[in-house]
Scaffold this motif. Structure first.
Motif, PDB file in Angstrom:
ATOM      1  N   ASP A  69      30.997  34.604  33.313  1.00 11.01           N
ATOM      2  CA  ASP A  69      32.242  35.182  33.812  1.00 11.01           C
ATOM      3  C   ASP A  69      32.146  35.286  35.330  1.00 11.01           C
ATOM      4  O   ASP A  69      31.319  36.034  35.850  1.00 11.01           O
ATOM      5  CB  ASP A  69      32.464  36.577  33.226  1.00 11.01           C
ATOM      6  N   PRO A  71      35.130  35.747  37.654  1.00 10.45           N
ATOM      7  CA  PRO A  71      36.505  35.900  38.146  1.00 10.45           C
ATOM      8  C   PRO A  71      36.522  36.138  39.655  1.00 10.45           C
ATOM      9  O   PRO A  71      35.614  36.754  40.205  1.00 10.45           O
ATOM     10  CB  PRO A  71      37.016  37.122  37.392  1.00 10.45           C
ATOM     11  N   TYR A 125      35.639  25.131  34.910  1.00  5.41           N
ATOM     12  CA  TYR A 125      35.898  26.477  35.413  1.00  5.41           C
ATOM     13  C   TYR A 125      37.388  26.737  35.277  1.00  5.41           C
ATOM     14  O   TYR A 125      38.205  26.132  35.966  1.00  5.41           O
ATOM     15  CB  TYR A 125      35.444  26.588  36.874  1.00  5.41           C
ATOM     16  N   ARG A 126      37.723  27.622  34.363  1.00  2.96           N
ATOM     17  CA  ARG A 126      39.123  27.951  34.097  1.00  2.96           C
ATOM     18  C   ARG A 126      39.251  29.450  33.869  1.00  2.96           C
ATOM     19  O   ARG A 126      38.459  30.043  33.131  1.00  2.96           O
ATOM     20  CB  ARG A 126      39.637  27.207  32.872  1.00  2.96           C
ATOM     21  N   ASN A 127      40.269  30.033  34.493  1.00  7.13           N
ATOM     22  CA  ASN A 127      40.569  31.456  34.309  1.00  7.13           C
ATOM     23  C   ASN A 127      39.358  32.360  34.532  1.00  7.13           C
ATOM     24  O   ASN A 127      39.145  33.332  33.809  1.00  7.13           O
ATOM     25  CB  ASN A 127      41.163  31.706  32.921  1.00  7.13           C
ATOM     26  N   GLY A 128      38.523  32.013  35.517  1.00 10.81           N
ATOM     27  CA  GLY A 128      37.379  32.850  35.862  1.00 10.81           C
ATOM     28  C   GLY A 128      36.160  32.684  34.989  1.00 10.81           C
ATOM     29  O   GLY A 128      35.186  33.408  35.144  1.00 10.81           O
TER      30      GLY A 128
END
Length: 149
Positions: A69, A71, A125-128
């Motif tokens: 994670d 973000p 890498y998508r949406n954090g």
């Protein structure tokens, strides 16, 4: 054994209080010295790199899937490398708005068992969330930089 208190006993009591506070803050995890006691000297490094990527590694039939994670980072701020049997993730995000500057850094390393097909490692890498697929088999190379899609 002498039971009289000395002026230095207060430091022992303070160290016990700090140990309890660190265990409470880190939830039983965090920097420790070789005697498995809390080591305050290692706290700045642990804090600097955050250890907040919530890293997970799952073994699959094809190899491993690593999730981190991250973000708030841009794709260009993340560096992903495989070297010597270790998958290294590092990310740095810096913001300067006139008078103030802040930065956030994350560094994680994961040991990957087996022979890794470095040319077939894929990362998105998508949406954090950084997702890395690390395939393993009988052929391996020593070092390889991984592009993130």
């Amino acid at each position: 054994m002498d039971s009289r208190r000395t002026p230095f006993d207060v430091f022992d009591e303070m160290e016990r209080a700090f140990d309890q506070m660190r265990r409470s803050m880190w939830g039983g995890h965090g920097p420790r010295n070789r005697d498995h006691d809390w080591d305050a000297r290692s706290l700045p490094e642990a804090y600097e790199y955050g250890h907040d990527s919530n890293l997970s590694v799952e073994a699959t039939d094809e190899g491993y899937v690593v999730l981190a994670d991250l973000p708030g980072f841009e794709r260009e701020e993340i560096d992903l490398r495989f070297d010597g049997g270790m998958l290294h993730i590092s990310a740095t995000h810096e913001v300067t708005d006139g008078e103030f500057a802040r930065s956030r850094r994350v560094r994680e390393s994961v040991s990957i068992d087996g022979d890794v097909r470095v040319d077939d490692i894929e990362a998105t890498y998508r949406n954090g969330v950084l997702e890395i697929h690390v395939p393993t088999d009988a052929e391996a190379e020593d070092s390889h930089h991984i592009d993130i899609d």
